[in-house]
Design a protein around this motif. Structure first.
Motif, PDB file in Angstrom:
ATOM      1  N   ALA A 185       5.275   5.553  -5.037  1.00 54.52           N
ATOM      2  CA  ALA A 185       6.504   5.211  -6.010  1.00 54.52           C
ATOM      3  C   ALA A 185       5.268   4.756  -6.959  1.00 54.52           C
ATOM      4  CB  ALA A 185       7.758   4.179  -5.664  1.00 54.52           C
ATOM      5  N   PRO A 186       4.433   5.311  -7.375  1.00 54.98           N
ATOM      6  CA  PRO A 186       3.555   4.264  -7.982  1.00 54.98           C
ATOM      7  C   PRO A 186       3.506   3.768  -9.755  1.00 54.98           C
ATOM      8  CG  PRO A 186       3.399   6.958  -7.822  1.00 54.98           C
ATOM      9  CD  PRO A 186       3.516   6.865  -7.287  1.00 54.98           C
ATOM     10  N   LYS A 187       4.743   4.768 -10.153  1.00 53.78           N
ATOM     11  CA  LYS A 187       5.721   3.618 -11.609  1.00 53.78           C
ATOM     12  C   LYS A 187       6.072   2.362 -10.677  1.00 53.78           C
ATOM     13  CE  LYS A 187       5.988   8.564 -13.328  1.00 53.78           C
ATOM     14  NZ  LYS A 187       6.934   8.783 -14.254  1.00 53.78           N
ATOM     15  N   VAL A 188       6.278   2.412  -9.839  1.00 51.27           N
ATOM     16  CA  VAL A 188       7.074   0.541  -9.419  1.00 51.27           C
ATOM     17  C   VAL A 188       5.416  -0.258  -9.605  1.00 51.27           C
ATOM     18  CG1 VAL A 188       8.810  -0.421  -7.849  1.00 51.27           C
ATOM     19  CG2 VAL A 188       9.231   1.796  -8.506  1.00 51.27           C
ATOM     20  N   GLU A 189       6.726  -1.323 -10.436  1.00 48.57           N
ATOM     21  CA  GLU A 189       5.478  -2.330  -9.888  1.00 48.57           C
ATOM     22  C   GLU A 189       5.679  -3.491  -9.614  1.00 48.57           C
ATOM     23  OE1 GLU A 189       4.175  -6.028 -13.378  1.00 48.57           O
ATOM     24  OE2 GLU A 189       6.254  -4.975 -13.866  1.00 48.57           O
ATOM     25  N   VAL A 190       4.994  -2.970  -8.412  1.00 52.35           N
ATOM     26  CA  VAL A 190       4.887  -4.402  -7.365  1.00 52.35           C
ATOM     27  C   VAL A 190       4.120  -5.620  -7.649  1.00 52.35           C
ATOM     28  CG1 VAL A 190       4.500  -3.916  -4.402  1.00 52.35           C
ATOM     29  CG2 VAL A 190       4.860  -2.302  -6.051  1.00 52.35           C
ATOM     30  N   LEU A 191       4.409  -6.589  -7.323  1.00 54.90           N
ATOM     31  CA  LEU A 191       4.147  -7.837  -7.138  1.00 54.90           C
ATOM     32  C   LEU A 191       3.868  -8.994  -6.290  1.00 54.90           C
ATOM     33  CD1 LEU A 191       6.324  -9.442 -10.937  1.00 54.90           C
ATOM     34  CD2 LEU A 191       4.033  -8.669 -10.783  1.00 54.90           C
ATOM     35  N   ALA A 192       3.060  -8.857  -6.116  1.00 54.21           N
ATOM     36  CA  ALA A 192       2.282  -9.722  -4.466  1.00 54.21           C
ATOM     37  C   ALA A 192       2.939 -11.297  -4.930  1.00 54.21           C
ATOM     38  CB  ALA A 192       1.365  -9.244  -3.864  1.00 54.21           C
ATOM     39  N   PHE A 193       3.760 -12.054  -3.683  1.00 48.01           N
ATOM     40  CA  PHE A 193       3.372 -13.135  -3.974  1.00 48.01           C
ATOM     41  C   PHE A 193       3.785 -14.348  -2.281  1.00 48.01           C
ATOM     42  CE2 PHE A 193       5.657 -17.812  -3.756  1.00 48.01           C
ATOM     43  CZ  PHE A 193       4.933 -17.745  -4.974  1.00 48.01           C
ATOM     44  N   PRO A 194       1.921 -14.328  -1.782  1.00 46.68           N
ATOM     45  CA  PRO A 194       1.380 -14.531  -0.872  1.00 46.68           C
ATOM     46  C   PRO A 194       1.582 -15.829  -0.208  1.00 46.68           C
ATOM     47  CG  PRO A 194      -0.480 -14.285  -2.506  1.00 46.68           C
ATOM     48  CD  PRO A 194       0.523 -13.755  -3.029  1.00 46.68           C
ATOM     49  N   ALA A 195       1.453 -16.163   0.882  1.00 51.27           N
ATOM     50  CA  ALA A 195       1.711 -17.759   1.501  1.00 51.27           C
ATOM     51  C   ALA A 195       0.537 -18.257   1.423  1.00 51.27           C
ATOM     52  CB  ALA A 195       2.421 -17.768   3.286  1.00 51.27           C
ATOM     53  N   ASN A 231       0.793  -1.206   0.220  1.00 56.78           N
ATOM     54  CA  ASN A 231       0.151  -0.064   0.108  1.00 56.78           C
ATOM     55  C   ASN A 231       1.256   1.178  -0.082  1.00 56.78           C
ATOM     56  OD1 ASN A 231      -1.918  -1.406   0.202  1.00 56.78           O
ATOM     57  ND2 ASN A 231      -2.211  -1.351   2.413  1.00 56.78           N
ATOM     58  N   ALA A 232       1.651   1.035   0.501  1.00 59.79           N
ATOM     59  CA  ALA A 232       2.715   2.343   1.221  1.00 59.79           C
ATOM     60  C   ALA A 232       3.842   2.302  -0.600  1.00 59.79           C
ATOM     61  CB  ALA A 232       4.026   2.117   2.314  1.00 59.79           C
ATOM     62  N   ARG A 256      10.958  -3.469 -11.053  1.00 61.66           N
ATOM     63  CA  ARG A 256       9.809  -3.611 -10.243  1.00 61.66           C
ATOM     64  C   ARG A 256      10.241  -4.836  -8.646  1.00 61.66           C
ATOM     65  NH1 ARG A 256       9.110  -9.074 -13.370  1.00 61.66           N
ATOM     66  NH2 ARG A 256       7.928  -8.329 -14.854  1.00 61.66           N
ATOM     67  N   ILE A 257       9.064  -4.506  -7.744  1.00 58.19           N
ATOM     68  CA  ILE A 257       9.911  -4.611  -6.653  1.00 58.19           C
ATOM     69  C   ILE A 257       9.040  -6.233  -6.486  1.00 58.19           C
ATOM     70  CG2 ILE A 257       9.077  -4.757  -3.659  1.00 58.19           C
ATOM     71  CD1 ILE A 257      10.503  -2.077  -4.530  1.00 58.19           C
ATOM     72  N   LEU A 258       9.122  -7.485  -5.927  1.00 62.15           N
ATOM     73  CA  LEU A 258       8.670  -9.024  -5.806  1.00 62.15           C
ATOM     74  C   LEU A 258       8.649  -8.717  -3.848  1.00 62.15           C
ATOM     75  CD1 LEU A 258       7.505 -11.360  -6.312  1.00 62.15           C
ATOM     76  CD2 LEU A 258       9.549 -12.371  -6.565  1.00 62.15           C
ATOM     77  N   SER A 259       7.364  -8.519  -3.783  1.00 60.73           N
ATOM     78  CA  SER A 259       6.774  -8.406  -2.303  1.00 60.73           C
ATOM     79  C   SER A 259       6.317  -9.919  -1.503  1.00 60.73           C
ATOM     80  CB  SER A 259       5.919  -7.080  -2.400  1.00 60.73           C
ATOM     81  OG  SER A 259       5.553  -7.485  -0.518  1.00 60.73           O
ATOM     82  N   THR A 260       6.932 -10.355  -1.030  1.00 62.12           N
ATOM     83  CA  THR A 260       6.601 -12.078  -0.373  1.00 62.12           C
ATOM     84  C   THR A 260       6.423 -11.482   1.578  1.00 62.12           C
ATOM     85  OG1 THR A 260       6.243 -13.946  -0.838  1.00 62.12           O
ATOM     86  CG2 THR A 260       8.589 -13.199  -0.600  1.00 62.12           C
ATOM     87  N   THR A 261       6.630 -12.957   1.983  1.00 61.64           N
ATOM     88  CA  THR A 261       6.479 -13.125   3.142  1.00 61.64           C
ATOM     89  C   THR A 261       7.363 -14.208   3.480  1.00 61.64           C
ATOM     90  OG1 THR A 261       4.192 -14.733   3.639  1.00 61.64           O
ATOM     91  CG2 THR A 261       4.021 -12.611   3.226  1.00 61.64           C
TER      92      THR A 261
END
Length: 302
Positions: free
Chosen positions: A22-32, A16-17, A69-74
């Protein structure tokens, strides 16, 4: 950049932040997965679809200076093994208006890759066939799509409202990714049967899991036997080799807790081996390291 949060709430807060800062950055979520280790139920279909969509994007495309791109995971997602990158990159289906598409092959692809056939498409992962029209709800799109065919020629791809079933837009092309990490192909079913017998011996008559997979049907919790469907499994780190990794605070504690939980659930299933009831999936558990990293492997890889 790969960011590893200690839990899902922290991952969502970061996402969310970033969307604001940084709206131009692609954020890919990889949840568990939203289920416990060695569970009798499958992960939520929306979560499974999001995982597969992210894996397909990472496997088939790269970041760039114009589109970072930022790949966000847990932690829970990172300690678990996933289908190999080479397999995910190959298991896609693409089409555009004007293409010749074998509708029987498309329906077979949807069945193999986790889509559920229904009378009316309303939720992600569903599809319906009505004459020369195929409706489906891919994981990567906000609305379902309607494929209009004239013979074997795809005439149009229209998005529609699942509530009113009315068209809301046109698409120039469509790329589909699997809805599940387990694909029931002839090859994967054969590999499962061989690996299952090698690990647990000859199946009994009341082994519903073995029976369902042998017949090409999905069984609740089938994803927990993922290692039996592949020769090997990767981790998310194998998808992003050479990429900088940023860890959240207290991530080591979260990893130790998760790996300890995996071992506890394995011990409980193993202790209950002799208490399986007829018609119920056996408690037979795969070794923890088959689907999860070992503590020493976690330390080495990270």
């Amino acid at each position: 950049l790969l960011h590893v949060a200690r839990d899902g709430q922290r991952r969502q807060a970061l996402q969310n932040a970033l969307q604001f800062i940084a709206p131009k950055v692609e954020v890919l979520a990889f949840p568990a997965w939203d289920c416990q280790p060695y569970d009798r139920v499958s992960p939520n279909s929306a979560i499974a679809a999001q995982r597969m969509t992210t894996l397909a994007r990472v496997a088939r495309s790269r970041t760039s200076e114009d589109r970072p791109r930022i790949l966000s995971t847990t932690v829970n997602a990172l300690v678990q093994r996933i289908p190999p990158r080479s397999r995910i990159a190959a298991e896609t289906f693409g089409a555009a208006p004007g293409n010749v598409v074998d509708t029987n092959q498309l329906v077979a692809w949807l069945e193999v890759n986790g889509f559920l056939r229904t009378g009316t498409v309303r939720d992600r992962g569903e599809y319906a066939v009505r004459g020369g029209i195929i409706d489906l709800y891919p994981a990567s799109l906000p609305t379902p799509v309607r494929l209009d065919f004239f013979g074997d020629t795809l005439e149009s791809i229209r998005s529609f409202d699942p509530e009113t079933q009315r068209t809301v837009g046109q698409l120039r092309a469509l790329d589909l990714v699997p809805m599940s990490e387990v694909q029931l192909t002839t090859e994967s079913i054969r590999r499962f049967r061989q690996a299952y017998v090698a690990a647990f011996g000859a199946p009994t008559r009341d082994d519903r899991l073995y029976e369902a997979v042998s017949e090409g049907r999905r069984y609740p919790g089938i994803e927990h036997w993922l290692p039996l469907f592949h020769e090997r499994l990767d981790t998310l780190l194998d998808y992003v080799l050479g990429v900088p990794v940023v860890f959240d605070a207290l991530v080591e504690d979260a990893a130790a807790e998760r790996l300890s939980q995996v071992q506890d659930y394995f011990d409980a299933r193993h202790a209950a081996l002799g208490h399986s009831r007829p018609g119920v999936a056996p408690y037979r558990p795969l070794p923890p390291e088959a689907l999860y990293l070992k503590p020493e492997e976690w330390a080495e890889r990270t």
